[in-house]
Design a protein around this motif. Structure first.
Motif, PDB file in Angstrom:
ATOM      1  N   ALA A   1       0.839  -1.210   0.000  1.00 49.80           N
ATOM      2  CA  ALA A   1       0.000   0.000   0.000  1.00 49.80           C
ATOM      3  C   ALA A   1       0.868   1.251   0.000  1.00 49.80           C
ATOM      4  CB  ALA A   1      -0.942  -0.004   1.198  1.00 49.80           C
ATOM      5  N   ARG A   2       1.976   1.183   0.740  1.00 49.78           N
ATOM      6  CA  ARG A   2       2.878   2.338   0.768  1.00 49.78           C
ATOM      7  C   ARG A   2       3.474   2.615  -0.609  1.00 49.78           C
ATOM      8  NH1 ARG A   2       6.625   1.040   5.112  1.00 49.78           N
ATOM      9  NH2 ARG A   2       4.726   0.687   6.319  1.00 49.78           N
ATOM     10  N   PHE A   3       3.797   1.542  -1.333  1.00 54.00           N
ATOM     11  CA  PHE A   3       4.280   1.729  -2.718  1.00 54.00           C
ATOM     12  C   PHE A   3       3.219   2.452  -3.557  1.00 54.00           C
ATOM     13  CE2 PHE A   3       7.595  -1.354  -1.691  1.00 54.00           C
ATOM     14  CZ  PHE A   3       8.654  -0.898  -2.459  1.00 54.00           C
ATOM     15  N   ILE A   4       1.966   2.015  -3.440  1.00 55.19           N
ATOM     16  CA  ILE A   4       0.872   2.672  -4.197  1.00 55.19           C
ATOM     17  C   ILE A   4       0.815   4.155  -3.828  1.00 55.19           C
ATOM     18  CG2 ILE A   4      -1.648   2.861  -4.476  1.00 55.19           C
ATOM     19  CD1 ILE A   4      -1.020   0.375  -5.832  1.00 55.19           C
ATOM     20  N   LEU A   5       0.811   4.434  -2.523  1.00 55.83           N
ATOM     21  CA  LEU A   5       0.684   5.830  -2.064  1.00 55.83           C
ATOM     22  C   LEU A   5       1.878   6.689  -2.452  1.00 55.83           C
ATOM     23  CD1 LEU A   5      -0.980   5.143   1.408  1.00 55.83           C
ATOM     24  CD2 LEU A   5      -2.049   6.266  -0.573  1.00 55.83           C
ATOM     25  N   ASN A   6       3.010   6.034  -2.733  1.00 55.73           N
ATOM     26  CA  ASN A   6       4.199   6.772  -3.183  1.00 55.73           C
ATOM     27  C   ASN A   6       4.285   6.863  -4.710  1.00 55.73           C
ATOM     28  OD1 ASN A   6       5.213   7.441  -0.650  1.00 55.73           O
ATOM     29  ND2 ASN A   6       6.273   5.469  -0.441  1.00 55.73           N
ATOM     30  N   GLY A   7       3.209   6.525  -5.395  1.00 59.33           N
ATOM     31  CA  GLY A   7       3.186   6.685  -6.856  1.00 59.33           C
ATOM     32  C   GLY A   7       3.809   5.537  -7.631  1.00 59.33           C
ATOM     33  N   LYS A   8       4.016   4.393  -6.959  1.00 59.93           N
ATOM     34  CA  LYS A   8       4.644   3.246  -7.637  1.00 59.93           C
ATOM     35  C   LYS A   8       3.601   2.288  -8.209  1.00 59.93           C
ATOM     36  CE  LYS A   8       8.601   4.705  -5.925  1.00 59.93           C
ATOM     37  NZ  LYS A   8       9.171   5.839  -6.656  1.00 59.93           N
ATOM     38  N   LEU A   9       4.076   1.293  -8.968  1.00 54.86           N
ATOM     39  CA  LEU A   9       3.195   0.311  -9.603  1.00 54.86           C
ATOM     40  C   LEU A   9       3.214  -1.018  -8.853  1.00 54.86           C
ATOM     41  CD1 LEU A   9       3.941   0.880 -13.420  1.00 54.86           C
ATOM     42  CD2 LEU A   9       2.280   2.040 -11.936  1.00 54.86           C
ATOM     43  N   VAL A  10       2.035  -1.514  -8.534  1.00 55.29           N
ATOM     44  CA  VAL A  10       1.898  -2.781  -7.802  1.00 55.29           C
ATOM     45  C   VAL A  10       0.920  -3.686  -8.564  1.00 55.29           C
ATOM     46  CG1 VAL A  10       1.126  -3.876  -5.656  1.00 55.29           C
ATOM     47  CG2 VAL A  10       2.309  -1.655  -5.565  1.00 55.29           C
ATOM     48  N   ALA A  11       1.389  -4.843  -9.020  1.00 55.99           N
ATOM     49  CA  ALA A  11       0.483  -5.807  -9.653  1.00 55.99           C
ATOM     50  C   ALA A  11      -0.115  -6.691  -8.572  1.00 55.99           C
ATOM     51  CB  ALA A  11       1.236  -6.646 -10.681  1.00 55.99           C
ATOM     52  N   PHE A  12      -1.398  -6.953  -8.686  1.00 51.56           N
ATOM     53  CA  PHE A  12      -2.086  -7.721  -7.634  1.00 51.56           C
ATOM     54  C   PHE A  12      -3.181  -8.598  -8.251  1.00 51.56           C
ATOM     55  CE2 PHE A  12      -5.993  -5.177  -7.661  1.00 51.56           C
ATOM     56  CZ  PHE A  12      -5.568  -4.009  -8.281  1.00 51.56           C
ATOM     57  N   PRO A  13      -3.535  -9.694  -7.545  1.00 49.51           N
ATOM     58  CA  PRO A  13      -4.579 -10.566  -8.068  1.00 49.51           C
ATOM     59  C   PRO A  13      -5.970  -9.996  -7.817  1.00 49.51           C
ATOM     60  CG  PRO A  13      -3.800 -11.390  -5.958  1.00 49.51           C
ATOM     61  CD  PRO A  13      -2.948 -10.206  -6.283  1.00 49.51           C
TER      62      PRO A  13
END
Ligand code: AMP
Ligand code: MG
Length: 339
Positions: free
Chosen positions: A20-32
């Protein structure tokens, strides 16, 4: 550069907080999700959303779906929500249904491909819901390179994006295997823009008749209402040929095509609901739900086995079969043979 997070045994709150922190920092997260894997970014951060388009090689006018985990967030991203949308959300969320509605000001134009409408859904997957709850509304197209078959396992995402995105959450294989059903509720009459995991029949049982956009079954495209439909989609490297017709005739037609293409020197793969001999064979399972679940995996797998041609057994265009045939026809560039 890419962290692969193993969450196959269920939601891990500590790892979710990190993602979640990656998302909030503008990063890309692949998830199911329950449909396919998504490539997620903060839907309200234009720079983060831009990175999704860059990573996928996705045309900027092909809008993204915003994923929410709380009914209250619907009002944050959409406005003028009609009663049909409320009925459908109550009945089918969380689930494989995306609704197109007038966009709220808070949503940046890059997320909606410049449109004044927004596509929203609440996914029915514990990992997706936990990630969104711990962060923000998440814009997420399927986590594949634009034009390729959608990913139904973390391995597929690794194949397309390892080294190019920050996080891949491995939650095992997705259950439904085709993307969400997209319905446009932003104008007078409801319109099906993309068949998907939720059968059209179930939507009509809730809100009455729904028009079907012509691009759903054929090639014609009305750009004003169906952005994204004009692009090549779901295509493996091999040429796909779809065979449709009465099941007793389909088998014979596939066998005939296998002989024909082999005699021309091609390596031929077949994907079907019963064993048919070819250079490579992929069993799709017995039921329409099995075929949906195995469809993209079969296309990717036959590609890996190096076939030149994939002959695919078509199924009846009802229930989830409408979504399966839509994907298969697009994957084939509309090379459909009648048995
Ligand atoms: P993907 O995220 O790859 O599953 O693709 C999302 C699809 O949702 C797009 O290709 C469109 O067909 C549809 N979509 C998303 N936003 C809108 C919108 N505002 N209006 C119409 N269709 C949309
Ligand atoms: Mg996609």
């Amino acid at each position: 550069m890419t962290i692969v997070v193993n969450m196959r045994t269920g939601v891990d709150p500590r790892k979710i907080r990190i993602a979640a922190r990656f998302i909030l920092n503008g990063k890309l997260v692949a998830f199911p999700t329950e449909t396919v894997y998504g490539l997620g970014a903060d839907a309200l951060n234009p720079d983060a959303v831009k990175r999704i388009f860059e990573a996928k090689g996705r045309p900027p006018d092909n809008p993204l779906i915003i994923h929410i985990a709380d009914f209250r967030d619907l009002k944050r991203v959409a406005r003028d929500i009609p009663k049909e949308a409320k009925l459908l959300a109550e009945k089918f969320w969380p689930g494989p249904l995306t609704m197109v509605l007038p966009k709220a000001d808070e949503v940046p134009p890059v997320t909606t491909g410049g449109l004044d409408t927004v596509a929203v859904r609440m996914p029915a997957h514990p990992i997706a819901l936990a990630l969104i709850k711990a962060s923000t509304p998440v814009a997420a197209p399927s986590a594949n390179i634009s034009g390729k078959p959608s990913p139904t396992s973390a391995d597929h995402v690794v194949d397309d994006f390892y080294g190019r995105i920050e996080v891949i959450i491995d939650g095992g294989e997705t259950n439904i295997g085709v993307e969400s059903t997209v319905i446009d509720l932003s104008s007078e009459r409801p319109m099906l823009l993309r068949p998907g995991g939720l059968p059209l029949e179930e939507i009509e049982a809730t809100i009455g008749p729904v028009e079907i956009h012509p691009a759903v079954k054929g090639k014609t495209v009305d750009m004003a209402r169906a952005p994204g439909m004009k692009y090549r989609h779901y295509s493996p490297n091999a040429q796909v040929i779809v065979v449709e017709g009465p099941s007793n005739r389909v088998r014979r037609k596939i066998e005939e095509l296998v002989r024909e293409y082999r005699s021309m020197g091609y390596r031929v793969g077949v994907m079907a609901r019963e064993e048919i001999s070819a250079d490579e064979f992929y069993f799709l399972g017995k039921t329409p739900a099995d075929v949906a679940r195995n469809l993209f995996k079969a296309l990717r797998e036959l590609d890996k086995r190096g076939v030149d041609v994939i002959i695919a057994e078509g199924i009846e265009e009802k229930g989830i079969g409408l979504a399966v045939m839509n994907r298969l026809k697009k994957a084939s560039g509309y090379r459909v043979v009648k048995a």
